[in-house]
Design a protein around this motif. Structure first.
Motif, mmCIF file in Angstrom:
data_model
loop_
_atom_site.group_PDB
_atom_site.id
_atom_site.type_symbol
_atom_site.label_atom_id
_atom_site.label_comp_id
_atom_site.label_asym_id
_atom_site.label_seq_id
_atom_site.Cartn_x
_atom_site.Cartn_y
_atom_site.Cartn_z
ATOM 1 N N TYR A 89 13.560 6.933 -2.394
ATOM 2 C CA TYR A 89 14.324 7.453 -1.254
ATOM 3 C C TYR A 89 14.306 6.476 -0.077
ATOM 4 C CZ TYR A 89 13.541 12.004 -3.551
ATOM 5 O OH TYR A 89 13.489 13.038 -4.431
ATOM 6 N N ALA A 90 13.174 5.814 0.106
ATOM 7 C CA ALA A 90 12.973 5.025 1.325
ATOM 8 C C ALA A 90 13.727 3.701 1.259
ATOM 9 C CB ALA A 90 11.481 4.787 1.536
ATOM 10 N N GLU A 91 14.026 3.165 2.442
ATOM 11 C CA GLU A 91 14.647 1.850 2.541
ATOM 12 C C GLU A 91 13.653 0.772 2.115
ATOM 13 O OE1 GLU A 91 17.991 1.360 3.502
ATOM 14 O OE2 GLU A 91 17.781 3.460 3.030
ATOM 15 N N ASP A 145 13.562 3.848 8.057
ATOM 16 C CA ASP A 145 13.557 5.306 7.947
ATOM 17 C C ASP A 145 12.795 5.932 9.113
ATOM 18 O OD1 ASP A 145 14.874 5.683 5.296
ATOM 19 O OD2 ASP A 145 13.154 4.537 4.580
ATOM 20 N N GLY A 181 20.532 13.565 0.099
ATOM 21 C CA GLY A 181 20.901 12.429 0.937
ATOM 22 C C GLY A 181 20.403 11.101 0.414
ATOM 23 N N ALA A 182 19.652 11.120 -0.665
ATOM 24 C CA ALA A 182 19.110 9.876 -1.215
ATOM 25 C C ALA A 182 18.790 10.115 -2.691
ATOM 26 C CB ALA A 182 17.855 9.467 -0.446
HETATM 27 N N1 HSE Z 1 16.433 5.714 3.049
HETATM 28 C C1 HSE Z 1 17.565 6.574 3.049
HETATM 29 C C2 HSE Z 1 17.084 7.988 3.285
HETATM 30 C C3 HSE Z 1 18.286 6.459 1.746
HETATM 31 O O1 HSE Z 1 15.884 8.242 3.175
HETATM 32 O O2 HSE Z 1 17.900 8.831 3.601
HETATM 33 C C4 HSE Z 1 19.671 7.002 1.784
HETATM 34 O O3 HSE Z 1 20.477 6.338 2.697
#
Ligand code: HSE
Length: 438
Positions: free
Chosen positions: A188-190, A196, A300-301
């Motif tokens: 999920y994380a960048e 984030d 969202g991810a």
């Molecule tokens: N890092 C982003 C988030 C991924 O946690 O939402 C999706 O854009």
């Protein structure tokens, strides 16, 4: 009809997901697009012998420019992320007359104006649904579904990692670093997780939402950006006692004086639907003059949800291959000649309500001093909560909720409160939004 040929840049979480979704749902996707869609060329580094699902017949390279310059490729799908070489690759693809699909929010937020101008000149499409709120089709909803409306404001939970962390802090009192590590492991994380937790990722997305809502150029540098790294367990608990939840919101609003663009932790009433959006889920609440409020909720991810938006863009571009370039949905929702220069307000010019937490001596007159400063600053207090000092200590925690006031006025009041001898340390300030329809 001959298949549409895709060149894929990047086979990480989203790139791998995109190849898999195209393969898994190939028949259904072709029924919708009217043609087969096939990945013919992909660029990725360090794959070795490991090929993601759906890429067995795909020509592989480590040279992304080879894909962009491949004359057989109709649509370049950029899923590398970051500024460079993504920007150069996308500009080269446009120069080569190819359509582009990207999930790269930083790229669109920072260089979208130049990218869209180049695409317009070449008569190609740059689609970016996956850049905002992952799998939620929010770009399509705003650009097409709401085109009859004047949009008044948008408030969104648009960073899944941040929402995941705040949810775990509230529900399980888990350690910040531990939850972040889990979000990273889940993809999920960048790549740089400060994007984030310091709000940069949400600011990229908010700037895109603002442009397509109000028909203004992308102005990432004007987004006020504050992350969640300073939100404490105490604030989460006190907010709950007052009937609020703390969410990291992106807010953009059209006012008489200009447009607000801001990303920051926000107290919202716990009975709002959006206050109950938890974990990695995203939600975008839009207030539009004719529709009224509408709420868009979803993942969202993550690989498959983000790939869902990328593939939807590929289908959209495929359908538009034969259409007149002048009659396509404009990149920023408004015709390029009608984008206007409405000013963006500085944070000092924004009006909102506030939650303040401070540490003060527990003795007569202290609260009176604080409320006097608020009164002199014309700030109306909505609620006060005082926590007894722990045994043996002389300082109490005081929490104030205020009514809406200009940020500049609130800053002056906070400065004055911090100068009181009876107040120790800094005043914690979190903005409050009612998100009501009025
Ligand atoms: N890092 C982003 C988030 C991924 O946690 O939402 C999706 O854009």
């Amino acid at each position: 009809m001959k298949p549409v040929n895709i060149g894929l840049l990047g086979l990480g979480t989203v790139g791998g997901g995109t190849a898999r979704v195209l393969a898994n749902n190939a028949a259904e996707i072709a029924r919708r697009a009217g043609r087969e869609i096939q990945v013919i060329h992909a660029a990725a580094r360090g794959l070795g012998d490991q090929r993601p699902e759906g890429t067995d017949a795909v020509e592989m390279t480590e040279d992304a420019f080879a894909v962009v310059n491949n004359p057989q490729v109709d649509i370049v799908v950029e899923l590398i992320g970051g500024d460079s070489p993504a920007r150069e690759l996308v500009m080269q693809a446009i120069e080569n007359g190819k359509h582009v699909v990207t999930a790269n929010k930083a790229l669109i937020a920072k260089y979208g104006n130049e990218i869209f101008a180049a695409a317009q000149a070449k008569g190609v499409v740059v689609a970016f649904e996956a850049a905002v709120a992952g799998g939620i089709p929010i770009i399509k909803a705003i650009r097409e579904g709401l085109s009859a409306n004047r949009i008044q404001w948008i408030a969104g939970i648009i960073n899944g990692t941040g929402n995941f962390i705040l949810t775990e802090m509230r529900d399980k009192a888990r350690d910040f670093a531990d939850v972040l590590a889990e979000a990273q492991a889940l993809g999920y994380a960048e790549a740089d997780p400060t994007f984030d937790v310091e709000g940069i990722d949400a600011a990229h997305k908010l700037c895109i939402l603002s442009s397509i809502a109000f028909g203004v150029p992308l102005q990432f540098e004007k987004v006020y950006t504050e992350g969640i790294s300073k939100v404490s367990q105490d604030d989460v608990t006190f907010a709950a006692q007052l009937g609020y939840r703390i969410k990291h919101l992106g807010v953009t609003r059209a006012t008489d004086n200009g447009i607000e663009m801001r990303v920051h932790p926000t107290l919202i009433p716990e009975n709002r639907l959006i206050a109950n959006v938890d974990g990695v889920m995203n939600a975008v609440l839009i207030m539009a003059d004719k529709l009224g409020p509408s709420l868009y909720y979803g993942a969202g991810a993550g690989a498959d949800p983000t790939a869902s938006a990328v593939v939807a863009d590929i289908v959209d571009v495929t359908r538009s291959l034969t259409t007149d370039p002048d009659n396509r949905v404009p990149h920023l929702a408004f015709q390029p000649s009608r984008i206007n220069d409405t000013p963006v307000l500085s944070m000092d010019e924004v009006e909102t309500a506030y939650y303040l937490r401070l540490n003060a001596l527990d003795k007569p007159g202290v609260l009176a001093d604080i409320t006097r400063i608020m009164g002199e600053s014309e700030i109306s207090i909505e609620a006060i909560l005082q926590k007894e000092p722990p045994k043996g200590e002389t300082n109490a925690t005081i929490i104030l909720l205020t009514q809406r006031i200009l940020e500049a006025q609130m800053n002056r009041a906070i400065d004055a409160i911090q100068q009181l001898d009876s107040v120790s340390g800094e005043v914690t300030r979190i903005r409050v939004e009612s998100l009501s329809s009025e």
